[in-house]
Design a protein around this motif. Structure first.
Motif, PDB file in Angstrom:
ATOM      1  N   ASN A  54       0.792  -1.226   0.000  1.00 36.65           N
ATOM      2  CA  ASN A  54       0.000   0.000   0.000  1.00 36.65           C
ATOM      3  C   ASN A  54       0.827   1.280   0.000  1.00 36.65           C
ATOM      4  N   SER A  55       2.094   1.215   0.379  1.00 34.64           N
ATOM      5  CA  SER A  55       2.927   2.410   0.428  1.00 34.64           C
ATOM      6  C   SER A  55       4.376   2.039   0.146  1.00 34.64           C
ATOM      7  N   SER A  56       5.183   3.059  -0.189  1.00 34.94           N
ATOM      8  CA  SER A  56       6.605   2.817  -0.415  1.00 34.94           C
ATOM      9  C   SER A  56       7.281   2.336   0.867  1.00 34.94           C
ATOM     10  N   LEU A  57       6.876   2.892   2.005  1.00 32.59           N
ATOM     11  CA  LEU A  57       7.424   2.474   3.296  1.00 32.59           C
ATOM     12  C   LEU A  57       7.119   1.005   3.555  1.00 32.59           C
ATOM     13  N   ASP A  58       5.885   0.629   3.314  1.00 32.19           N
ATOM     14  CA  ASP A  58       5.454  -0.756   3.483  1.00 32.19           C
ATOM     15  C   ASP A  58       6.268  -1.677   2.574  1.00 32.19           C
ATOM     16  N   CYS A  59       6.446  -1.276   1.317  1.00 39.65           N
ATOM     17  CA  CYS A  59       7.199  -2.078   0.347  1.00 39.65           C
ATOM     18  C   CYS A  59       8.645  -2.270   0.794  1.00 39.65           C
ATOM     19  N   CYS A  60       9.307  -1.179   1.175  1.00 42.43           N
ATOM     20  CA  CYS A  60      10.719  -1.258   1.579  1.00 42.43           C
ATOM     21  C   CYS A  60      10.897  -2.155   2.800  1.00 42.43           C
ATOM     22  N   ASN A  61      10.028  -2.031   3.779  1.00 48.30           N
ATOM     23  CA  ASN A  61      10.182  -2.830   4.986  1.00 48.30           C
ATOM     24  C   ASN A  61       9.776  -4.283   4.774  1.00 48.30           C
ATOM     25  N   HIS A  62       8.877  -4.542   3.829  1.00 45.34           N
ATOM     26  CA  HIS A  62       8.455  -5.915   3.556  1.00 45.34           C
ATOM     27  C   HIS A  62       9.527  -6.689   2.800  1.00 45.34           C
ATOM     28  N   PHE A  63      10.127  -6.046   1.785  1.00 46.09           N
ATOM     29  CA  PHE A  63      11.071  -6.759   0.921  1.00 46.09           C
ATOM     30  C   PHE A  63      12.533  -6.542   1.296  1.00 46.09           C
ATOM     31  N   TYR A  64      12.855  -5.384   1.879  1.00 44.87           N
ATOM     32  CA  TYR A  64      14.265  -5.044   2.095  1.00 44.87           C
ATOM     33  C   TYR A  64      14.506  -4.551   3.526  1.00 44.87           C
ATOM     34  N   SER A  65      13.867  -5.170   4.487  1.00 42.02           N
ATOM     35  CA  SER A  65      14.000  -4.754   5.874  1.00 42.02           C
ATOM     36  C   SER A  65      15.462  -4.792   6.313  1.00 42.02           C
ATOM     37  N   GLY A  66      15.924  -3.666   6.873  1.00 40.67           N
ATOM     38  CA  GLY A  66      17.291  -3.585   7.360  1.00 40.67           C
ATOM     39  C   GLY A  66      18.323  -3.319   6.287  1.00 40.67           C
ATOM     40  N   MET A  67      17.873  -3.154   5.043  1.00 38.64           N
ATOM     41  CA  MET A  67      18.789  -2.923   3.929  1.00 38.64           C
ATOM     42  C   MET A  67      18.478  -1.589   3.255  1.00 38.64           C
ATOM     43  N   GLU A  68      19.380  -1.129   2.407  1.00 39.23           N
ATOM     44  CA  GLU A  68      19.126   0.071   1.620  1.00 39.23           C
ATOM     45  C   GLU A  68      17.958  -0.185   0.669  1.00 39.23           C
ATOM     46  N   CYS A  69      17.082   0.781   0.541  1.00 32.84           N
ATOM     47  CA  CYS A  69      15.927   0.645  -0.347  1.00 32.84           C
ATOM     48  C   CYS A  69      15.717   1.958  -1.083  1.00 32.84           C
ATOM     49  N   VAL A  70      15.758   1.913  -2.399  1.00 33.44           N
ATOM     50  CA  VAL A  70      15.533   3.098  -3.228  1.00 33.44           C
ATOM     51  C   VAL A  70      14.063   3.140  -3.641  1.00 33.44           C
ATOM     52  N   VAL A  71      13.450   4.302  -3.494  1.00 38.83           N
ATOM     53  CA  VAL A  71      12.053   4.488  -3.862  1.00 38.83           C
ATOM     54  C   VAL A  71      11.964   5.203  -5.207  1.00 38.83           C
ATOM     55  N   VAL A  72      11.305   4.584  -6.166  1.00 34.80           N
ATOM     56  CA  VAL A  72      11.085   5.193  -7.473  1.00 34.80           C
ATOM     57  C   VAL A  72       9.594   5.473  -7.610  1.00 34.80           C
ATOM     58  N   ASP A  73       9.233   6.737  -7.451  1.00 31.67           N
ATOM     59  CA  ASP A  73       7.834   7.157  -7.497  1.00 31.67           C
ATOM     60  C   ASP A  73       7.546   7.790  -8.853  1.00 31.67           C
ATOM     61  N   VAL A  74       6.824   7.079  -9.719  1.00 37.22           N
ATOM     62  CA  VAL A  74       6.533   7.613 -11.048  1.00 37.22           C
ATOM     63  C   VAL A  74       5.486   8.716 -10.993  1.00 37.22           C
ATOM     64  N   CYS A  75       4.861   8.896  -9.827  1.00 37.53           N
ATOM     65  CA  CYS A  75       3.821   9.910  -9.689  1.00 37.53           C
ATOM     66  C   CYS A  75       4.330  11.212  -9.078  1.00 37.53           C
ATOM     67  N   GLY A  76       5.546  11.227  -8.591  1.00 41.57           N
ATOM     68  CA  GLY A  76       6.054  12.438  -7.953  1.00 41.57           C
ATOM     69  C   GLY A  76       7.144  12.084  -6.973  1.00 41.57           C
ATOM     70  N   SER A  77       7.184  12.780  -5.833  1.00 38.62           N
ATOM     71  CA  SER A  77       8.221  12.529  -4.838  1.00 38.62           C
ATOM     72  C   SER A  77       7.632  11.806  -3.649  1.00 38.62           C
ATOM     73  N   ASP A  78       8.462  10.996  -3.010  1.00 37.24           N
ATOM     74  CA  ASP A  78       8.021  10.226  -1.856  1.00 37.24           C
ATOM     75  C   ASP A  78       9.237  10.010  -0.977  1.00 37.24           C
ATOM     76  N   ASN A  79       9.378  10.791   0.071  1.00 35.76           N
ATOM     77  CA  ASN A  79      10.568  10.738   0.908  1.00 35.76           C
ATOM     78  C   ASN A  79      10.228  10.246   2.305  1.00 35.76           C
TER      79      ASN A  79
END
Length: 214
Positions: A54-79
């Motif tokens: 549901n969110s970039s935060l959710d995605c990063c923690n689900h797949f790459y917990s504890g690791m570097e995770c780059v967010v690519v937002d095609v709709c704008g910015s997401d920091n």
């Protein structure tokens, strides 16, 4: 730690951004994106919860917990800054939307809910599902990193490379969810540490990280 990369994209990529789902960009890159470029099979209702978040935060923690995770937002910015297990102790559970039968503990909900007591924010996933979806299915979407298991949780754990940069085989649960599906599971999830080292690092050193002996 997560970093962000915005993109204006094209009309197809940026249309309908409100309800976009987030997913790993590939099996090798530590990237979460809300693009439409992912396998059609991931839209299957039985498969979607494993890959579409549901969110970039959710995605990063689900797949790459504890690791570097780059967010690519095609709709704008997401920091944001990736959360740790220490941030999760007080998180409350809530329904994700009117359409989905899903409870999550992310922070994406109307601010008004903070003023309504336990009407929408519940102390546990079970409490949330019981309050809103007592009749029928309820998907639990936990964005927090999984706890380190005790030895009794270790039976049957699979071994896998810890990251793309380290020569380490581990039996932790921290690996991309896509590795759990054939044919990738045959390549990345092995029965023993020795098999993992031979499969991925037969040309040199291989460190074994057994989380069950910590």
């Amino acid at each position: 730690q997560a970093s962000s990369s915005g993109s204006s994209g094209n009309a197809t990529e940026t249309s309908g951004c409100l309800n976009r789902k987030w997913h790993p960009k590939s099996a090798t890159d530590h990237i979460c994106s809300n693009s439409l470029d992912y396998p059609e099979t991931w839209n299957d209702p039985d498969v979607a919860p494993r890959f579409l978040r549901n969110s970039s935060l959710d995605c990063c923690n689900h797949f790459y917990s504890g690791m570097e995770c780059v967010v690519v937002d095609v709709c704008g910015s997401d920091n944001f800054t990736s959360i740790t297990a220490a941030d999760c102790g007080e998180k409350l559970w809530h329904p994700t939307s009117l359409e989905e039968r899903r409870c999550t503990n992310d922070d994406i909900y109307p601010p008004l809910w903070d003023t309504l007591g336990n009407q929408f924010l519940r102390d546990s996933a079970e409490d949330c599902c019981g309050a809103f979806y007592v009749y029928g299915d309820c998907v639990i979407d936990n964005i927090c990193p999984p706890p380190v298991p005790s030895p009794r949780d270790c039976e049957g754990k699979k071994w896998h490379p810890k990251s793309i940069t380290e020569r380490v085989c581990s039996n932790s649960d921290e690996f991309p969810a896509i590795w759990g599906l054939p044919p990738m599971s045959d390549e990345f999830l092995l029965n023993t540490a020795e098999e993992c080292c031979f499969q991925h690092y037969s040309d040199g050193d291989c460190e074994i990280l057994d989380i069950c002996n910590y």
